[in-house]
Design an enzyme around this catalytic site. Structure first.
Site, PDB file in Angstrom:
ATOM      1  N   PRO A 113      12.886  13.415 105.279  1.00 29.68           N
ATOM      2  CA  PRO A 113      12.117  13.516 106.531  1.00 29.68           C
ATOM      3  C   PRO A 113      12.224  14.872 107.227  1.00 29.68           C
ATOM      4  CG  PRO A 113      13.279  11.420 106.410  1.00 29.68           C
ATOM      5  CD  PRO A 113      13.743  12.230 105.247  1.00 29.68           C
ATOM      6  N   GLY A 129      12.932  18.196 103.675  1.00 30.75           N
ATOM      7  CA  GLY A 129      11.926  18.445 102.658  1.00 30.75           C
ATOM      8  C   GLY A 129      12.459  18.253 101.257  1.00 30.75           C
ATOM      9  N   PRO A 173       9.754   9.837  95.103  1.00 28.80           N
ATOM     10  CA  PRO A 173       8.544  10.638  95.287  1.00 28.80           C
ATOM     11  C   PRO A 173       8.120  10.760  96.759  1.00 28.80           C
ATOM     12  CG  PRO A 173       7.961   8.451  94.530  1.00 28.80           C
ATOM     13  CD  PRO A 173       9.463   8.514  94.520  1.00 28.80           C
ATOM     14  N   GLY A 230      14.974  12.303  92.172  1.00 25.11           N
ATOM     15  CA  GLY A 230      14.815  11.650  93.464  1.00 25.11           C
ATOM     16  C   GLY A 230      13.510  10.893  93.618  1.00 25.11           C
ATOM     17  N   HIS A 276       6.620  33.041 105.436  1.00 24.27           N
ATOM     18  CA  HIS A 276       6.955  32.861 104.016  1.00 24.27           C
ATOM     19  C   HIS A 276       6.715  31.416 103.579  1.00 24.27           C
ATOM     20  CE1 HIS A 276       9.073  33.165 100.224  1.00 24.27           C
ATOM     21  NE2 HIS A 276       9.206  34.459 100.416  1.00 24.27           N
TER      22      HIS A 276
END
Length: 515
Positions: free
Chosen positions: A170, A173, A166, A164, A82
């Site tokens: 880590p 995601g 750009p 947030g 998915h």
């Protein structure tokens, strides 16, 4: 009034039940939150957890669930069939009772900002909460998945988050947060392992490729079962019913020499969707939701009228509340709501004609087409009935915007922006009503060719009602466009109106009718 929403967070973990247990425990610990369902899929490597409860409580539960997912899931090590961009991949909020879609949009924005504030997880907003048109569709946000987004964020300004920094967290995601209507996640499994066939079928049925409205789909390989799957998101099951999707998948599969071997629902499904499917496939005669035991019991406990069959003079009593509301000296409901009601009545008359015609021996050759028409008109009636309230709400929003303070320049600017936004909304609802009413007008014209001759007069009345609904709705659009300062927007809307008028005239000429 009770306030109730649903939230269906999707987490990128479908193979380790202990991790899913931890996610459920974290979210269910919030007072006022109920975990209604949990689904795990090893091939997708994804779990879907269904929450319900008070909006603020559910929002907090979703935030805490994302925090727990950050601890448990490392996207740099994640694999699955998915598409995904984060440990907490998607968090949609859905209005259920006493809450509007706009309320869910506001909640989505608060939750998105909290995810960044508490956990430094960047956030994209989608569907009704989207802040940019290209982010309404989830697939646009997830393009390239975790790995592709990580690389593209470094140099592509268009792929930067709404909240947030750009760059991706880590290991967690990003998270995509939104607000939407009830979505049915519905998958159809094929008796082949050829993923290319599933992809071709998915392309044929999804709206973005010219298929069914309100359908998103893709092909998925189920390696553990050696099957290919058409994975489907149905974003409005009343407009495009689940059974219609299944039938189209089946027809497309036959083109490639394969067939469905089963289908599945991921998460929960509204009872109405199953009632509609049962009516379609079993061709019930005179079926009413009041025949469902649970519906009848709920109506009895609440004191609400449900069954109008054999009403013997009670129909006026059912119509009276709406008539009184229209007659009241208030701005809403007004002409827009009445137009939607006229269109809904037209569709309802068409349902009556199709339902009675398919019971007659003289129309036996047309049973399948009559059943399809009945299904289409039922969906249209539901959509137009919903628009009665939507139209009133959209105009209420305009009046509320005019009441905003305008003391200084900033307040005046905010007031004007609110007025313009609300006025556009008040124009778009009747435009939808006009389009739906014209579709009903066309469908009733097609029905004349296969319906029992004894009910032609009912179809004629229905077409006159549909035409009245369409014309009234278009007049409401025009009135609202006069107050919109965005000339480009108004021009596009008037082009749409011209196209709808041409369509209505063409449908009338095609059947020799008048409107």
């Amino acid at each position: 009034m009770k306030r109730l929403i649903e939230c269906v967070p999707n987490f990128s973990e479908g193979r380790d039940p202990t991790k899913v247990d931890a996610l459920v425990a974290t979210m269910s610990a919030v007072p006022g939150v109920y975990v209604l369902d949990r689904e795990m899929d090893a091939d997708h490597n994804r779990c879907v957890i269904t929450l319900a409860g008070d909006p603020d409580a559910v929002g907090e539960a979703a935030i805490l669930g994302a925090g727990k997912a950050l601890e448990l899931i490392d996207m740099t090590k994640h694999t699955g069939a998915h598409p995904r961009v984060g440990a907490t991949d998607v968090v949609p909020f859905i209005p259920i009772e006493g809450v509007t879609l706009e309320d869910c949009v506001a909640l989505a924005r608060r939750v998105g900002n909290e995810l960044w504030k508490r956990y430094r997880i960047p956030v994209f907003f989608y569907e009704a909460a989207a802040q940019r048109p290209d982010r309404i569709n989830l697939e646009n946000v997830r393009r390239g998945q975790f790995e592709g987004l990580r690389a593209e964020m470094k140099h592509n300004h268009d792929r930067q988050p709404d909240v947030g920094e750009p760059k991706l967290h880590p290991t967690a995601g990003v998270t995509v947060v939104g607000a939407r209507k009830f979505l049915i996640a519905y998958n159809v499994n094929l008796n082949t392992s050829d993923i290319s066939i599933a992809n071709k079928i998915a392309k044929a049925i999804r709206f973005s490729s010219g298929g069914l409205r309100y359908v998103k789909s893709m092909g998925v390989e189920l390696k553990a079962r050696n099957l290919a799957q058409v994975s489907i998101n149905l974003t409005d099951f009343e407009q495009t019913p689940m059974h219609r999707v299944y039938e189209m998948v089946k027809r497309e599969a036959e083109r490639y020499g394969v067939m469905p071997v089963g289908s599945e629902i991921v998460g929960l499904v509204p009872k109405k969707a199953l009632e509609m499917a049962a009516d379609f496939f079993l061709q019930f005669e005179n079926f009413s939701p009041a025949q469902v035991f649970e519906n009848k019991l709920e109506a009895a406990l609440s004191g609400a009228p449900l069954d109008t069959a054999g009403s013997n003079g009670k129909l006026a009593g059912l119509a009276r509340p709406f008539l009184d509301a229209v007659a009241a000296p208030t701005a809403t409901p007004g002409g827009g709501s009445v137009s939607a009601f006229a269109g809904a009545l037209a569709a309802s008359l068409g349902q009556m004609v199709a339902g009675l015609s398919r019971k007659k021996k003289s129309q036996a050759a047309h049973v399948d087409k009559l059943s399809e028409a009945l299904d289409d008109l039922r969906c249209a009636a539901d959509g137009l009935a919903e628009a009665i309230d939507r139209d009133a709400s959209s105009y209420d929003a305009v009046m509320a915007a005019f009441k905003l303070p305008q003391g200084d320049a900033q307040e005046s600017q905010r007031r004007e922006e609110a007025i313009q936004t609300a006025t556009k909304g008040a124009a778009e609802v009747p435009l939808e009503v006009a389009e739906q009413s014209i579709t009903v007008y066309e469908r009733l014209g097609q029905l004349e060719k296969i319906a029992a001759a004894s009910m032609k007069s009912d179809l004629h009345v229905g077409r006159m009602m549909a035409a009245a609904g369409a014309k009234g709705a278009m007049a409401n659009v025009e009135i609202n466009l006069d107050g919109i300062t965005d000339k480009a927007y108004a021009h596009v809307m008037r082009q749409k109106l011209d196209a709808l008028r041409g369509r209505l005239d063409g449908a009338a000429r095609a059947t020799g009718g008048q409107h």
